[in-house]
Design a protein around this motif. Sequence first.
Motif, short mmCIF file in Angstrom:
data_model
loop_
_atom_site.label_atom_id
_atom_site.label_comp_id
_atom_site.label_asym_id
_atom_site.label_seq_id
_atom_site.Cartn_x
_atom_site.Cartn_y
_atom_site.Cartn_z
N LEU A 19 42.29 13.21 121.86
CA LEU A 19 41.91 13.10 123.26
C LEU A 19 43.16 13.14 124.13
O LEU A 19 44.21 12.65 123.74
CB LEU A 19 41.15 11.79 123.50
N SER A 20 42.99 13.73 125.30
CA SER A 20 44.07 13.78 126.28
C SER A 20 43.59 13.19 127.59
O SER A 20 42.41 13.24 127.92
CB SER A 20 44.51 15.24 126.51
N CYS A 21 44.54 12.65 128.33
CA CYS A 21 44.23 12.12 129.65
C CYS A 21 45.35 12.58 130.59
O CYS A 21 46.51 12.22 130.39
CB CYS A 21 44.15 10.60 129.62
N ALA A 22 44.98 13.36 131.58
CA ALA A 22 45.94 13.85 132.57
C ALA A 22 45.92 12.94 133.78
O ALA A 22 44.85 12.57 134.28
CB ALA A 22 45.59 15.27 132.97
N ALA A 23 47.10 12.58 134.24
CA ALA A 23 47.22 11.67 135.39
C ALA A 23 47.88 12.37 136.55
O ALA A 23 48.79 13.19 136.37
CB ALA A 23 48.03 10.44 135.00
N SER A 24 47.42 12.07 137.73
CA SER A 24 48.05 12.59 138.93
C SER A 24 48.88 11.49 139.58
O SER A 24 48.65 10.31 139.34
CB SER A 24 46.99 13.08 139.91
N GLY A 25 49.84 11.88 140.37
CA GLY A 25 50.64 10.89 141.07
C GLY A 25 51.99 10.67 140.44
O GLY A 25 52.16 10.83 139.24
N ARG A 26 52.95 10.31 141.28
CA ARG A 26 54.33 10.14 140.82
C ARG A 26 54.60 8.77 140.24
O ARG A 26 55.71 8.50 139.80
CB ARG A 26 55.28 10.41 141.99
N THR A 27 53.59 7.88 140.25
CA THR A 27 53.81 6.53 139.75
C THR A 27 53.32 6.35 138.32
O THR A 27 53.30 5.24 137.82
CB THR A 27 53.09 5.52 140.66
N PHE A 28 52.94 7.43 137.66
CA PHE A 28 52.34 7.33 136.33
C PHE A 28 53.22 6.53 135.38
O PHE A 28 52.72 5.71 134.61
CB PHE A 28 52.10 8.73 135.76
N ARG A 29 54.52 6.76 135.41
CA ARG A 29 55.38 6.10 134.44
C ARG A 29 55.48 4.60 134.66
O ARG A 29 56.05 3.89 133.83
CB ARG A 29 56.76 6.73 134.41
N SER A 30 54.96 4.09 135.74
CA SER A 30 54.96 2.65 135.96
C SER A 30 53.69 1.98 135.46
O SER A 30 53.54 0.77 135.54
CB SER A 30 55.14 2.34 137.45
N TYR A 31 52.78 2.78 134.91
CA TYR A 31 51.49 2.27 134.45
C TYR A 31 51.48 2.03 132.95
O TYR A 31 51.91 2.88 132.16
CB TYR A 31 50.38 3.27 134.77
N THR A 32 50.94 0.89 132.56
CA THR A 32 50.48 0.72 131.18
C THR A 32 49.17 1.49 131.06
O THR A 32 48.31 1.40 131.94
CB THR A 32 50.25 -0.76 130.86
N MET A 33 49.04 2.27 130.00
CA MET A 33 47.85 3.10 129.83
C MET A 33 47.04 2.67 128.62
O MET A 33 47.59 2.16 127.63
CB MET A 33 48.26 4.57 129.67
N GLY A 34 45.73 2.91 128.71
CA GLY A 34 44.87 2.49 127.61
C GLY A 34 43.69 3.42 127.42
O GLY A 34 43.40 4.27 128.27
N TRP A 35 43.05 3.24 126.30
CA TRP A 35 41.80 3.93 125.99
C TRP A 35 40.74 2.87 125.70
O TRP A 35 41.02 1.88 125.00
CB TRP A 35 41.94 4.86 124.79
N PHE A 36 39.56 3.10 126.21
CA PHE A 36 38.39 2.26 125.96
C PHE A 36 37.25 3.18 125.51
O PHE A 36 37.32 4.39 125.69
CB PHE A 36 37.98 1.51 127.23
N ARG A 37 36.22 2.58 124.95
CA ARG A 37 35.05 3.37 124.58
C ARG A 37 33.78 2.57 124.78
O ARG A 37 33.80 1.34 124.77
CB ARG A 37 35.15 3.84 123.13
N GLN A 38 32.70 3.30 124.98
CA GLN A 38 31.40 2.67 125.14
C GLN A 38 30.38 3.46 124.35
O GLN A 38 30.12 4.64 124.65
CB GLN A 38 30.99 2.60 126.61
N ALA A 39 29.83 2.81 123.34
CA ALA A 39 28.78 3.42 122.52
C ALA A 39 27.44 3.17 123.18
O ALA A 39 27.27 2.24 123.96
CB ALA A 39 28.82 2.81 121.13
N PRO A 40 26.44 4.00 122.85
CA PRO A 40 25.12 3.83 123.45
C PRO A 40 24.57 2.43 123.21
O PRO A 40 24.58 1.93 122.08
CB PRO A 40 24.28 4.88 122.71
N GLY A 41 24.14 1.79 124.27
CA GLY A 41 23.54 0.47 124.16
C GLY A 41 24.52 -0.67 123.95
O GLY A 41 24.10 -1.80 123.72
N LYS A 42 25.81 -0.35 124.02
CA LYS A 42 26.82 -1.39 123.79
C LYS A 42 27.75 -1.51 124.99
O LYS A 42 27.81 -0.63 125.84
CB LYS A 42 27.63 -1.07 122.53
N GLU A 43 28.46 -2.61 125.04
CA GLU A 43 29.43 -2.81 126.11
C GLU A 43 30.70 -1.99 125.84
O GLU A 43 31.01 -1.67 124.69
CB GLU A 43 29.79 -4.29 126.22
#
Length: 121
Positions: A19-43
């Motif tokens: 998976l890839s995630c493209a970010a816009s903006g010049r402040t990207f390098r100041s962000y902690t980044m993460g991945w989350f997921r949501q399965a059907p019927g679940k949080e």
Amino acid sequence: VQLQASGGGLVQAGGSLRLSCAASGRTFRSYTMGWFRQAPGKEREFVAAVSWSGSSTNYADSVKGRFTISRDNAKNAVYLQMNSLKPEDTAVYYCAGKRRLEIGPQGFDSWGQGTLVTVSS
């Protein structure tokens, strides 16, 4: 920062996806980044996070040893390499960011649209 995830699809159990995630903006390098997921019927659940420099990572127990999060600040991008996929990995995957240094699952306040990953048995 605005985020857009891509790379989802249908894969057989045991297979891999990136998976890839493209970010816009010049402040990207100041962000902690993460991945989350949501399965059907679940949080929605935390999957992985990476520090602003890429030197520190954090994973949910369910994906440790199978998934790898990384980032390329020159390209304003974050990735999730998923190996040895299981049917229970089926979910909509979201990338997220936060302007905080800690790489735990809390505090993410910038979200992209999700990308669907389906793992068939």
